[in-house]
Design an enzyme around this catalytic site. Structure first.
Site, mmCIF file in Angstrom:
data_model
loop_
_atom_site.group_PDB
_atom_site.id
_atom_site.type_symbol
_atom_site.label_atom_id
_atom_site.label_comp_id
_atom_site.label_asym_id
_atom_site.label_seq_id
_atom_site.Cartn_x
_atom_site.Cartn_y
_atom_site.Cartn_z
ATOM 1 N N SER A 110 18.944 -41.095 -28.725
ATOM 2 C CA SER A 110 19.991 -41.994 -28.359
ATOM 3 C C SER A 110 19.519 -43.428 -28.572
ATOM 4 O O SER A 110 18.433 -43.675 -28.679
ATOM 5 C CB SER A 110 19.895 -41.851 -26.738
ATOM 6 O OG SER A 110 20.575 -40.551 -26.516
HETATM 7 N N1 SAH Z 1 17.471 -37.531 -25.071
HETATM 8 C C1 SAH Z 1 17.475 -37.115 -26.391
HETATM 9 C C2 SAH Z 1 18.985 -37.259 -26.931
HETATM 10 C C3 SAH Z 1 19.364 -35.820 -27.636
HETATM 11 S S1 SAH Z 1 20.871 -35.916 -28.228
HETATM 12 C C4 SAH Z 1 16.674 -37.873 -26.993
HETATM 13 O O1 SAH Z 1 15.853 -38.925 -26.665
HETATM 14 O O2 SAH Z 1 16.235 -37.711 -28.162
HETATM 15 C C5 SAH Z 1 21.455 -34.852 -27.124
HETATM 16 C C6 SAH Z 1 20.994 -33.584 -27.079
HETATM 17 O O3 SAH Z 1 21.593 -32.603 -26.350
HETATM 18 C C7 SAH Z 1 20.793 -32.556 -28.407
HETATM 19 O O4 SAH Z 1 19.591 -32.408 -28.519
HETATM 20 C C8 SAH Z 1 21.785 -31.325 -28.331
HETATM 21 O O5 SAH Z 1 21.180 -30.200 -28.715
HETATM 22 C C9 SAH Z 1 21.366 -31.110 -26.318
HETATM 23 N N2 SAH Z 1 22.539 -30.231 -25.658
HETATM 24 C C10 SAH Z 1 23.715 -30.283 -26.097
HETATM 25 N N3 SAH Z 1 24.388 -29.285 -25.097
HETATM 26 C C11 SAH Z 1 23.198 -29.050 -24.247
HETATM 27 C C12 SAH Z 1 23.332 -27.951 -23.277
HETATM 28 N N4 SAH Z 1 24.255 -27.331 -22.977
HETATM 29 N N5 SAH Z 1 21.903 -27.752 -22.964
HETATM 30 C C13 SAH Z 1 20.750 -28.318 -23.414
HETATM 31 N N6 SAH Z 1 20.841 -29.166 -24.359
HETATM 32 C C14 SAH Z 1 22.045 -29.565 -24.926
#
Ligand code: SAH
Length: 284
Positions: A110
């Site tokens: 993000s």
């Molecule tokens: N906070 C993260 C951002 C990751 S993007 C960082 O600092 O890198 C959002 C993430 O949410 C993705 O990796 C995706 O796989 C995850 N995601 C989507 N739906 C989800 C769910 N139901 N449970 C857990 N993770 C989920």
């Protein structure tokens, strides 16, 4: 909600915007790759300064301040966590730009300004004061208390949260990312001292939250669904706050802020238009 998407508004802390065209003013923590490339060309890491240098992170912090982030603990977390150690080597030169970056498996890390705004919203929750009584275990230096993150991704946000929380549980549905995040956190832990000691990474469906460690004073989602899953609300402590992107009409997402009041009731508010990756159920 229906009709035109709500304009970003100030609630309760000022939310950053990306400037530029009206479209660019949307908060875009997980922008598409062509947007990332466009932003890459207009921003750059200071020349001649190693990425390990605190000066590079300081520059990012100054930008966050200019965007309206003022909470000292939030700013300090961004100063501490080496973002370049969470991204692929090919992308390290962009690690301190205010942009989202691909982390593989179709997901993105993000954008710092959006993560900071969400963390500041959590720190500014009205229920915080009520938690500080004698014997409460509340630590002013850890304003997030026990924190649940949905969407670990590469682990960067989990590391930031760990600087402000008493403990962090972070859930990721994609095993490969869950494993990668553990490697990243293990690599940065020696550089960050005690801050990262209590991060629990869970490979699971974040839509179910994580009941064994509930309740949480703060819940933050890095992926947006059609509604806030009931499990998150069940696991939110009185005085606690949840911040999550939620889809409204036409694919627009709105940053939704939900407070659980002392009497157990819920108070909803919105804090601007955002664009996150979709919240998906099940594991991968
Ligand atoms: N906070 C993260 C951002 C990751 S993007 C960082 O600092 O890198 C959002 C993430 O949410 C993705 O990796 C995706 O796989 C995850 N995601 C989507 N739906 C989800 C769910 N139901 N449970 C857990 N993770 C989920």
């Amino acid at each position: 909600m229906s009709g035109t998407p709500p304009r970003p508004r100030r609630f309760p802390a000022s939310m950053p915007t990306t400037g530029g065209t009206p479209q660019d003013r949307l908060l875009r923590p997980q922008a598409h790759l062509h947007q990332i490339e466009r932003e890459r060309r207009v921003q750059s890491v200071p020349q001649g300064v190693g990425l390990d240098s605190p000066r590079v992170r300081q520059k990012m912090v100054e930008r966050l301040k200019a965007d309206g982030i003022s909470h000292p603990s939030v700013l300090d977390a961004f100063l501490q966590v080496p973002r370049h150690l969470f991204v692929d080597t090919a992308l390290v030169n962009q690690a301190y730009e205010d942009t989202s970056l691909p982390i593989g498996l179709g997901q993105t890390i993000s954008k710092p300004s959006v993560v900071a705004a969400m963390m500041q919203l959590l720190c500014a929750r009205p229920g915080l004061g009520a938690l500080g009584g004698p014997g409460s275990g509340f630590r002013p230096d850890r304003p997030l208390g026990p924190c649940l993150e949905i969407g670990t991704g590469c682990g960067y946000q989990a590391a930031l949260l760990a600087c402000l929380a008493t403990r962090v549980v972070s859930i990721e549905r994609i095993r490969e990312l869950h494993v990668k995040a553990r490697q990243h956190l293990d690599a940065v832990a020696p550089l960050m001292g005690r801050s990262l000691m209590d991060v629990r990474l869970v490979h699971g469906d974040g839509m179910l939250g994580h009941a064994p460690s509930a309740p949480y004073h703060t819940i933050i989602a890095a992926a947006g669904g059609a509604a806030v899953p009931p499990a998150w609300l069940d696991q939110l402590a009185p005085g606690g706050r949840l911040v999550a992107p939620v889809a409204v009409s036409g694919g627009t997402q709105v940053l939704t802020v939900i407070d659980r009041l002392a009497d157990g009731s819920l108070k909803h508010a919105q804090a601007g238009v955002v664009l996150f990756v979709p919240l998906k159920s099940g594991l991968s």
